[in-house]
Design a protein around this motif. Structure first.
Motif, short mmCIF file in Angstrom:
data_model
loop_
_atom_site.label_atom_id
_atom_site.label_comp_id
_atom_site.label_asym_id
_atom_site.label_seq_id
_atom_site.Cartn_x
_atom_site.Cartn_y
_atom_site.Cartn_z
N ASP A 183 -6.80 -2.46 -7.40
CA ASP A 183 -7.39 -3.09 -6.22
C ASP A 183 -7.84 -4.49 -6.56
N ARG A 237 -6.53 12.19 -5.59
CA ARG A 237 -7.79 11.60 -5.13
C ARG A 237 -8.87 12.66 -4.89
N ARG A 261 -3.01 6.93 0.80
CA ARG A 261 -3.46 8.17 1.45
C ARG A 261 -2.47 8.84 2.38
N ARG A 306 0.82 -1.22 0.00
CA ARG A 306 0.00 0.00 0.00
C ARG A 306 0.85 1.27 0.00
N GLN A 307 2.02 1.19 -0.66
CA GLN A 307 2.92 2.36 -0.64
C GLN A 307 2.36 3.54 -1.45
N HIS A 337 1.81 -5.68 6.82
CA HIS A 337 0.56 -5.44 6.08
C HIS A 337 0.70 -4.03 5.53
N THR A 392 -5.03 -12.20 1.81
CA THR A 392 -4.97 -11.55 3.12
C THR A 392 -5.79 -12.27 4.20
N TYR A 451 -0.76 11.83 -3.40
CA TYR A 451 -1.87 10.91 -3.70
C TYR A 451 -3.20 11.59 -3.35
O1 CP3 Z 1 -0.04 -2.03 -2.31
C1 CP3 Z 1 -0.35 -1.09 -3.06
O2 CP3 Z 1 0.02 0.09 -2.87
C2 CP3 Z 1 -1.12 -1.37 -4.33
C3 CP3 Z 1 -2.49 -1.02 -4.29
C4 CP3 Z 1 -3.47 -1.85 -3.50
C5 CP3 Z 1 -4.69 -1.32 -3.04
N1 CP3 Z 1 -5.44 -2.33 -2.55
C6 CP3 Z 1 -5.07 0.10 -3.13
C7 CP3 Z 1 -6.18 0.62 -2.30
C8 CP3 Z 1 -3.47 -3.22 -3.20
C9 CP3 Z 1 -2.38 -4.26 -3.41
C10 CP3 Z 1 -4.73 -3.51 -2.60
C11 CP3 Z 1 -5.11 -4.87 -2.20
C12 CP3 Z 1 -6.33 -5.06 -1.42
N2 CP3 Z 1 -7.52 -4.39 -1.54
C13 CP3 Z 1 -6.50 -6.08 -0.44
C14 CP3 Z 1 -5.51 -7.13 -0.06
C15 CP3 Z 1 -4.35 -6.62 0.67
C16 CP3 Z 1 -4.64 -5.84 1.92
O3 CP3 Z 1 -4.21 -4.70 1.97
O4 CP3 Z 1 -5.22 -6.40 2.82
C17 CP3 Z 1 -7.81 -5.96 0.07
C18 CP3 Z 1 -8.43 -6.81 1.16
C19 CP3 Z 1 -8.44 -4.90 -0.65
C20 CP3 Z 1 -9.82 -4.43 -0.54
C21 CP3 Z 1 -9.90 -3.01 -0.15
N3 CP3 Z 1 -9.63 -1.95 -0.99
C22 CP3 Z 1 -10.25 -2.50 1.11
C23 CP3 Z 1 -10.58 -3.35 2.33
C24 CP3 Z 1 -10.23 -1.11 1.00
C25 CP3 Z 1 -10.69 -0.12 2.02
C26 CP3 Z 1 -9.75 -0.01 3.15
C27 CP3 Z 1 -8.90 1.17 2.93
O5 CP3 Z 1 -7.67 1.07 3.11
O6 CP3 Z 1 -9.47 2.23 2.61
C28 CP3 Z 1 -9.80 -0.77 -0.32
C29 CP3 Z 1 -9.56 0.59 -0.88
C30 CP3 Z 1 -8.16 0.87 -1.31
N4 CP3 Z 1 -7.38 0.02 -2.03
C31 CP3 Z 1 -7.45 2.09 -1.10
C32 CP3 Z 1 -6.21 1.93 -1.72
C33 CP3 Z 1 -5.09 2.95 -1.80
C34 CP3 Z 1 -7.97 3.34 -0.42
C35 CP3 Z 1 -8.75 4.09 -1.44
C36 CP3 Z 1 -8.85 5.57 -1.20
O7 CP3 Z 1 -9.78 5.96 -0.46
O8 CP3 Z 1 -8.08 6.33 -1.78
#
Ligand code: CP3
Length: 342
Positions: free
Chosen positions: A74, A38, A29, A25-26, A318, A205, A34
């Motif tokens: 995602d 957004r 937010r 998630r590098q 994580h 995950t 970023y």
């Molecule tokens: O690692 C990275 O930087 C690459 C991008 C990436 C995102 N999601 C961007 C994202 C990756 C690899 C994921 C994977 C992902 N998405 C997983 C598995 C890995 C993990 O982190 O557990 C899961 C379960 C998801 C599903 C998901 N997407 C959730 C539960 C959420 C909401 C929680 C949150 O952090 O807001 C998202 C949204 C999401 N995916 C965001 C990002 C940057 C936030 C979106 C925003 O509001 O800008």
């Protein structure tokens, strides 16, 4: 060594000039640049715009110089491509009509990835071109159990009661769903390698929520099929299961080149249980990055010390948390660059 050489050498457990580093998630937010992007577009639009997705993927590389660049996307986009209606609310992803029956599973599509997710593959191609070997490009897919949990729960869950009820009471439906998800993930992962991803990470995950027996039946065989597809496409496979400690002996059987380990287990122990044929990635607690740069440096060095110098990719256990201060992210990425020679 340049960054892709260093990263790929670590995946192959070959010698490196220093430990490579990136953060799950590098792109997200905690970065002001970023948040600026957004503020103009919603999350799904961002994922579906190759130019913006590529720009956001590169932001952390430009600011900090990680050795790997994970593509901004995602795991839920594959869920949408298979026919579900997905939205992102304040509480994370939501699915309109959760899966309850074999008929629901049969309605899911297994589309051609190029036709169903052209923007994601295009974002990979553009990002690979823009990187010029400044970092290895990492693609990813969601693991079958993790995607199934969203499909069946209809969103995030604390107990995973709905998906687990399906596993235990309707196991034929669960297996049909998991097989379909694995089939699409295997194709999508290979398509990402063909579009320029130099490694593919399988994010299963939530499979850490399973008992070892349930993991062996409902997660491992499907993960192994995806890992085989990634490796056949010619790139290393990285497997991440959050809460892997009770299952490392099983995870060792899945065939991944690299296992991404969370902070609940020490890397020395993880390595011993995974065996010499597997590299490890991880495993600093993301909450350490909410503190001070000095504490981050200490924790990163402790992870490198536990893992040893070869076959280790420094990462978090994580994803990086949104309130993470920039200086702490920087201290993490700098730790292997400034470490004393061991
Ligand atoms: O690692 C990275 O930087 C690459 C991008 C990436 C995102 N999601 C961007 C994202 C990756 C690899 C994921 C994977 C992902 N998405 C997983 C598995 C890995 C993990 O982190 O557990 C899961 C379960 C998801 C599903 C998901 N997407 C959730 C539960 C959420 C909401 C929680 C949150 O952090 O807001 C998202 C949204 C999401 N995916 C965001 C990002 C940057 C936030 C979106 C925003 O509001 O800008």
């Amino acid at each position: 060594m340049n960054a892709p050489e260093r990263f790929l050498a670590a995946c192959a457990r070959a010698p490196v000039d220093r430990t490579p580093v990136w953060m799950m998630r590098q792109a997200g937010r905690y970065l002001p640049e970023y948040r600026t992007v957004r503020s103009r577009v919603d999350f799904l639009t961002l994922c579906k715009s190759p130019d913006l997705a590529s720009e956001v993927s590169l932001q952390p590389i430009e600011r900090f110089g990680m050795d790997a660049c994970v593509i901004f996307s995602d795991i839920m986009l594959a869920v949408e491509a298979m026919g579900a209606s997905v939205s992102f609310g304040d509480s994370g992803p939501q699915i309109d009509a959760p899966i309850r029956s074999m008929a629901d599973v049969e309605r899911l599509r297994v589309p051609d990835p190029e036709a169903a997710l052209p923007y994601a593959l295009e974002a990979l191609r553009r990002t690979r071109e823009e990187l010029h070997d400044r970092a290895a490009l990492v693609g990813f897919v969601g693991g079958p159990f993790t995607l199934a949990s969203y499909f069946v729960e209809g969103g995030g869950s604390r107990t995973f009661a709905a998906i687990k009820t399906m596993l235990y009471a309707q196991s034929a439906v669960a297996h049909a769903l998991l097989a379909k998800l694995a089939d699409f993930a295997a194709r999508y992962a290979a398509a990402q390698a063909h579009a320029g991803a130099q490694a593919v990470q399988l994010f299963d995950t939530w499979a850490g929520e399973l008992s070892p027996a349930a993991y062996e039946e409902f997660a491992l065989p499907y993960q192994a099929a995806i890992v085989r597809s990634i490796r056949s496409a010619g790139v290393p496979a990285i497997l991440f299961v959050n809460g892997c400690a009770g299952k490392l002996d099983l995870i060792a059987k899945c065939g991944a080149d690299v296992v991404s380990v969370d902070w609940r287990v020490d890397l020395r122990e993880a390595r011993a249980r995974l065996g010499a044929g597997v590299a490890v990635q991880g495993n600093v607690d993301p909450c350490v990055l909410l503190t001070t740069p000095d504490a981050v440096t200490t924790a990163a060095r402790a992870a490198m010390e536990s893992a040893g110098p070869t076959g280790h990719i420094l990462n978090l256990g994580h994803g990086v948390l949104p309130p993470t201060p920039i200086e702490c992210a920087r201290a993490f990425v700098d730790a292997p660059k400034t470490a004393v020679v061991r």
